[in-house]
Motif scaffolding. Structure first.
Motif, PDB file in Angstrom:
ATOM      1  N   GLU A   1      49.081-103.717 -20.799  1.00 16.24           N
ATOM      2  CA  GLU A   1      47.845-103.550 -20.039  1.00 16.24           C
ATOM      3  C   GLU A   1      47.490-102.084 -19.807  1.00 16.24           C
ATOM      4  N   ALA A   2      48.436-101.175 -20.072  1.00 18.50           N
ATOM      5  CA  ALA A   2      48.186 -99.742 -19.932  1.00 18.50           C
ATOM      6  C   ALA A   2      48.035 -99.069 -21.285  1.00 18.50           C
ATOM      7  N   THR A   3      47.684 -99.853 -22.307  1.00 18.41           N
ATOM      8  CA  THR A   3      47.624 -99.350 -23.680  1.00 18.41           C
ATOM      9  C   THR A   3      46.320 -99.791 -24.330  1.00 18.41           C
ATOM     10  N   ALA A   4      45.692 -98.870 -25.052  1.00 22.29           N
ATOM     11  CA  ALA A   4      44.495 -99.182 -25.835  1.00 22.29           C
ATOM     12  C   ALA A   4      44.671 -98.635 -27.233  1.00 22.29           C
ATOM     13  N   LEU A   5      44.305 -99.426 -28.212  1.00 18.15           N
ATOM     14  CA  LEU A   5      44.475 -99.078 -29.631  1.00 18.15           C
ATOM     15  C   LEU A   5      43.094 -98.981 -30.275  1.00 18.15           C
ATOM     16  N   LEU A   6      42.774 -97.808 -30.809  1.00 23.88           N
ATOM     17  CA  LEU A   6      41.454 -97.550 -31.369  1.00 23.88           C
ATOM     18  C   LEU A   6      41.564 -97.102 -32.817  1.00 23.88           C
TER      19      LEU A   6
ATOM     20  N   THR B   1      40.264 -99.372 -18.746  1.00 25.49           N
ATOM     21  CA  THR B   1      41.270-100.438 -18.784  1.00 25.49           C
ATOM     22  C   THR B   1      42.663 -99.867 -18.572  1.00 25.49           C
ATOM     23  N   VAL B   2      42.988 -98.795 -19.293  1.00 29.30           N
ATOM     24  CA  VAL B   2      44.300 -98.163 -19.146  1.00 29.30           C
ATOM     25  C   VAL B   2      44.495 -97.647 -17.729  1.00 29.30           C
ATOM     26  N   GLU B   3      43.475 -97.015 -17.176  1.00 22.82           N
ATOM     27  CA  GLU B   3      43.596 -96.369 -15.871  1.00 22.82           C
ATOM     28  C   GLU B   3      43.806 -97.360 -14.731  1.00 22.82           C
ATOM     29  N   ARG B   4      43.431 -98.607 -14.940  1.00 23.69           N
ATOM     30  CA  ARG B   4      43.699 -99.607 -13.897  1.00 23.69           C
ATOM     31  C   ARG B   4      45.199 -99.858 -13.724  1.00 23.69           C
ATOM     32  N   SER B   5      45.967 -99.616 -14.777  1.00 22.36           N
ATOM     33  CA  SER B   5      47.410 -99.833 -14.707  1.00 22.36           C
ATOM     34  C   SER B   5      48.217 -98.542 -14.702  1.00 22.36           C
ATOM     35  N   ALA B   6      47.657 -97.467 -15.228  1.00 24.32           N
ATOM     36  CA  ALA B   6      48.371 -96.188 -15.313  1.00 24.32           C
ATOM     37  C   ALA B   6      47.354 -95.064 -15.123  1.00 24.32           C
ATOM     38  N   PRO B   7      47.219 -94.567 -13.904  1.00 28.01           N
ATOM     39  CA  PRO B   7      46.205 -93.544 -13.636  1.00 28.01           C
ATOM     40  C   PRO B   7      46.354 -92.287 -14.488  1.00 28.01           C
ATOM     41  N   ARG B   8      47.573 -91.999 -14.947  1.00 33.73           N
ATOM     42  CA  ARG B   8      47.800 -90.845 -15.823  1.00 33.73           C
ATOM     43  C   ARG B   8      48.270 -91.355 -17.175  1.00 33.73           C
TER      44      ARG B   8
ATOM     45  N   GLY C   1      42.172 -88.800 -16.063  1.00 32.78           N
ATOM     46  CA  GLY C   1      43.499 -89.390 -16.214  1.00 32.78           C
ATOM     47  C   GLY C   1      44.277 -88.880 -17.408  1.00 32.78           C
ATOM     48  N   CYS C   2      43.619 -88.192 -18.343  1.00 36.18           N
ATOM     49  CA  CYS C   2      44.302 -87.746 -19.552  1.00 36.18           C
ATOM     50  C   CYS C   2      45.207 -86.563 -19.230  1.00 36.18           C
ATOM     51  N   THR C   3      46.500 -86.746 -19.474  1.00 37.11           N
ATOM     52  CA  THR C   3      47.486 -85.735 -19.082  1.00 37.11           C
ATOM     53  C   THR C   3      47.997 -84.903 -20.242  1.00 37.11           C
ATOM     54  N   GLY C   4      47.755 -85.338 -21.481  1.00 40.20           N
ATOM     55  CA  GLY C   4      48.212 -84.589 -22.648  1.00 40.20           C
ATOM     56  C   GLY C   4      47.744 -85.259 -23.917  1.00 40.20           C
ATOM     57  N   TRP C   5      47.998 -84.582 -25.039  1.00 42.91           N
ATOM     58  CA  TRP C   5      47.405 -84.968 -26.312  1.00 42.91           C
ATOM     59  C   TRP C   5      48.400 -84.689 -27.421  1.00 42.91           C
ATOM     60  N   SER C   6      48.611 -85.655 -28.313  1.00 47.95           N
ATOM     61  CA  SER C   6      49.406 -85.407 -29.515  1.00 47.95           C
ATOM     62  C   SER C   6      48.541 -85.580 -30.754  1.00 47.95           C
ATOM     63  N   LEU C   7      48.865 -84.779 -31.761  1.00 51.90           N
ATOM     64  CA  LEU C   7      48.090 -84.725 -32.998  1.00 51.90           C
ATOM     65  C   LEU C   7      49.077 -84.766 -34.165  1.00 51.90           C
ATOM     66  N   THR C   8      48.955 -85.771 -35.026  1.00 50.90           N
ATOM     67  CA  THR C   8      49.978 -85.983 -36.049  1.00 50.90           C
ATOM     68  C   THR C   8      49.384 -86.328 -37.417  1.00 50.90           C
TER      69      THR C   8
END
Length: 298
Positions: free
Chosen positions: A167-172, A214-221, A264-271
């Motif tokens: 519930e704290a995950t979104a896949l785009l 949706t993510v922020e309802r379960s994990a604010p960060r 709520g975005c606390t960091g970013w990874s790029l791969t």
């Protein structure tokens, strides 16, 4: 003023020192740090050390298990230190298993981890079923605890498990549904917020807003992960596993910029940039331009 901390993690899940393992250095040489500095204060904390990656499958079914565990631990420490110091980490891989360390760090500092996962693949193969043996096939499933691996080395998925809740995950952006169906690998669709590349077309802003809320309802960060193979091959060819479909640079830039502006975005990874497939460096320069365009202004 926001400080962006660049962290390199040149891990290649194939157990090799070439290909995506060279991405952090290649992107720095292409001007990554300068592009970030044009928007924010920046510091470069260098690369995570993890020892030699050996291309042999272990008991879990994964290649380079020992280096994988060491890399996850090193990323966890560097990213946690950046977060605790008030910086926003920009974690530059390598390939997608760097995400496991970032999620563990997010949980260490904030108490829980959420995730916006932007990728051309679902990355939830059971390790033993992976046709490549690469942890880059598996990291999201391992983080969610929906795929199991026998004898997984300690530290690959830092406990307590799972790292993420659905519930704290979104896949785009995934577009590998036919491949999963062919190999009888269960899709994550139906278990979490999910939108394919086609479903994002023309709806990027609405999709990001809905996914993040949706993510922020379960994990604010939460953490933003971008695998560059979410792009169409015509946009970026320097990736190891191209496939039909995909986003345009404009769509990915819009998506990333909107996500990074969420509080709520606390960091970013790029791969998943392979500089060995980019001999003239033009695609690396395009990635650097994308980073500069996506970052919010000071």
């Amino acid at each position: 003023m926001t400080v962006i901390e660049v962290v390199g993690a040149g891990f290649n899940s194939a157990g090799r020192g070439d290909g995506v393992a060279r991405a952090p250095g290649a992107l720095r040489r292409a001007g990554l740090v300068a592009a970030v500095a044009a928007r924010h204060d920046v510091r470069d904390s260098g690369d995570v050390a993890f020892g030699e990656a050996v291309p042999e499958r272990g008991a879990s079914g994964l290649l380079a298990e020992r280096a994988l565990a060491a890399m996850v631990g090193g990323v966890r420490r560097k990213v946690a230190a950046a977060l605790a110091g008030g910086a926003v980490p920009l974690l530059v891989g390598g390939d997608c298993p760097v995400l496991l360390g970032a999620l563990a760090a997010c949980r260490d500092v904030h108490g829980a981890a959420g995730l916006l996962f932007v990728d051309g693949h679902e990355d939830a193969w059971p390790p033993a079923a992976s046709t490549t043996g690469e942890a880059a096939d598996c990291e999201l499933g391992l983080a969610l605890g929906v795929t199991a691996a026998a004898s997984l080395p300690s530290g690959v998925v830092p406990g307590p498990a799972p790292l993420l809740r659905a519930e704290a995950t979104a896949l785009l952006g995934p577009r590998d549904g036919a491949d999963l169906l062919e190999h009888r690998v269960a899709s994550l669709r139906g278990s979490l917020w999910f939108a394919t590349d086609r479903e994002l077309a023309g709806r990027v802003a609405e999709s990001v807003a809905d996914a993040a809320a949706t993510v922020e309802r379960s994990a604010p960060r939460w953490w933003l992960h971008v695998d560059l193979d979410v792009l169409a091959t015509g946009e970026l060819a320097a990736v190891d596993y191209p496939q039909p479909g995909g986003l345009t640079w404009a769509e990915l830039t819009e998506l990333t910029a909107l996500a990074l502006r969420r509080p709520g975005c606390t960091g970013w990874s790029l791969t998943i940039y392979n500089p060995d497939l980019d001999p003239d460096g033009r695609q690396g320069a395009r990635i650097v331009r994308y980073v500069g365009e996506a970052l919010p202004s000071r």
